[in-house]
Design a protein around this motif. Structure first.
Motif, PDB file in Angstrom:
ATOM      1  N   SER A 168       0.831  -1.201   0.000  1.00 37.02           N
ATOM      2  CA  SER A 168       0.000   0.000   0.000  1.00 37.02           C
ATOM      3  C   SER A 168       0.867   1.253   0.000  1.00 37.02           C
ATOM      4  CB  SER A 168      -0.919  -0.016   1.217  1.00 37.02           C
ATOM      5  OG  SER A 168      -1.675   1.172   1.291  1.00 37.02           O
ATOM      6  N   HIS A 203      -1.934   2.446  -8.820  1.00 34.86           N
ATOM      7  CA  HIS A 203      -2.241   1.080  -8.430  1.00 34.86           C
ATOM      8  C   HIS A 203      -1.276   0.149  -9.166  1.00 34.86           C
ATOM      9  CE1 HIS A 203      -5.776   2.013  -6.100  1.00 34.86           C
ATOM     10  NE2 HIS A 203      -6.293   2.716  -7.094  1.00 34.86           N
ATOM     11  N   ILE A 204      -0.529  -0.632  -8.409  1.00 29.23           N
ATOM     12  CA  ILE A 204       0.479  -1.516  -8.993  1.00 29.23           C
ATOM     13  C   ILE A 204      -0.015  -2.954  -9.062  1.00 29.23           C
ATOM     14  CG2 ILE A 204       2.810  -2.459  -8.672  1.00 29.23           C
ATOM     15  CD1 ILE A 204       3.556   0.200  -7.338  1.00 29.23           C
ATOM     16  N   GLY A 215       1.324  -1.120 -13.383  1.00 23.43           N
ATOM     17  CA  GLY A 215       2.364  -1.899 -12.718  1.00 23.43           C
ATOM     18  C   GLY A 215       3.270  -2.604 -13.696  1.00 23.43           C
ATOM     19  N   GLU A 257       2.450   1.811  -3.431  1.00 26.68           N
ATOM     20  CA  GLU A 257       1.511   2.403  -4.379  1.00 26.68           C
ATOM     21  C   GLU A 257       1.299   3.888  -4.086  1.00 26.68           C
ATOM     22  OE1 GLU A 257      -1.276  -1.281  -5.841  1.00 26.68           O
ATOM     23  OE2 GLU A 257      -1.824  -0.320  -3.942  1.00 26.68           O
ATOM     24  N   LYS A 258       1.285   4.264  -2.815  1.00 23.97           N
ATOM     25  CA  LYS A 258       1.163   5.682  -2.464  1.00 23.97           C
ATOM     26  C   LYS A 258       2.400   6.461  -2.914  1.00 23.97           C
ATOM     27  CE  LYS A 258      -1.812   4.954   1.583  1.00 23.97           C
ATOM     28  NZ  LYS A 258      -1.896   4.995   3.069  1.00 23.97           N
ATOM     29  N   THR A 314      -1.114  -4.560 -12.391  1.00 24.92           N
ATOM     30  CA  THR A 314      -2.037  -3.762 -13.186  1.00 24.92           C
ATOM     31  C   THR A 314      -1.310  -3.322 -14.464  1.00 24.92           C
ATOM     32  OG1 THR A 314      -1.322  -1.689 -12.175  1.00 24.92           O
ATOM     33  CG2 THR A 314      -3.113  -2.893 -11.072  1.00 24.92           C
TER      34      THR A 314
END
Length: 289
Positions: free
Chosen positions: A35, A44-45, A59, A38-39, A56
């Motif tokens: 998380s 969104h990975i 990603g 990703e931040k 994704t």
């Protein structure tokens, strides 16, 4: 860098839970690190799918750069290890079942007696899966057939016989060898090779077509099926040496072999610990049976 390592483990295992078990973290800490990653990159990975956790589209664009960063980081660690002597390091190997079961445990033990701080990560798979691991740098080198994997460097360490595995009441159970044509008459249990199969190549060379009734990935499942009289197979002679299945293993005529090799991209780019272990195996290739 730890978050990159965790991401790699998540993708290899397709699971947060399995990645946590592999790395010694809790599942919640793995989730938190992903998380935070990703931040950090504001995207969104990872996503969950029916097959598990995967990248994704964003990603997939980012991950090659993460892999490159991991290679550079591991290279830095290896350089430090080389300066200090081979005191630590991790060897990541992909291997087929017969090798991982019958050669690697003793080789690991002998190597760790010389270098106690070296760790091993062993991934077992079929040829296609192992080659994918090499292409994506999930392993340092593989131990598998030399007949598959175009474009990789290979050093052959052993030529293993591939034997016929037949029920005890098979017509050739008491023969010295089994003609490959005779195996084509029986229901054949094929071990999934992931792109290459020694038995199928042997049948092709002999001009016969096997009656493939089952396709199985696990050697032990195949031996259990042979014992149950469901068919015959051709497997590495190694898997017969430590089994209590009530079956018969005989050489095939003409002889079928598997040239087992160390397979890698570039020897000089291998991590220091992996270079040492690969040489350790090559130096002992005459002892491999």
């Amino acid at each position: 860098m730890n978050r990159f390592i965790v991401l790699e483990a998540v993708l290899q295992n397709k699971s947060f839970t399995k990645a946590a078990e592999q790395l010694g973290y809790t599942q919640s800490s793995v989730s938190q690190m992903m998380s935070n990653l990703e931040k950090e990159f504001n995207m969104h990975i990872l996503k969950r799918s029916r097959s598990g956790v995967e990248l994704t589209p964003d990603g997939e664009k980012l991950y090659p750069h993460i892999r490159q960063a991991l290679r550079q980081y591991r290279g830095l660690i290896d350089t430090a290890n080389a300066i200090n002597g081979l005191q630590s390091g991790t060897v990541r190997i992909g291997a087929i079942t017969s090798v991982s079961c019958y050669w690697l445990p003793d080789l690991f033990k002998e190597f760790k007696a010389l270098y106690p701080q070296i760790n091993f990560v062993l991934n077992q798979g079929d040829y296609g899966t192992i080659i994918d691991w090499l292409k994506t740098d999930q392993i340092d080198f593989a131990i598998m057939t030399a007949e598959y994997g175009e474009g990789f460097n290979k050093t052959i360490v052993h030529n293993t016989n591939m034997n016929a595995f037949i029920p005890v009441d098979h017509p050739y159970a008491n023969a010295d060898s089994v003609p490959i044509e005779a195996l084509a008459d029986d229901p054949f249990i094929l071990v999934e090779g992931g792109g290459y199969s020694e038995p199928l190549e042997a049948f092709k060379r002999s001009g016969v077509t096997p009656n493939v009734r089952y396709k199985i990935q696990d050697d032990y499942t195949i031996m259990a099926m042979v014992e149950a009289g469901l068919g015959v197979s051709i497997l590495s002679e190694l898997v017969y040496r430590r089994t209590d299945f009530n079956i018969v293993s005989k050489p095939v005529e003409p002889n079928v072999t598997r040239p087992v090799a160390i397979v890698y991209k570039n020897k000089d780019e291998l991590p220091i610990a992996s270079q040492h272990f690969a040489k350790f195996i090559i130096d002992r290739k005459e002892e491999l049976k």
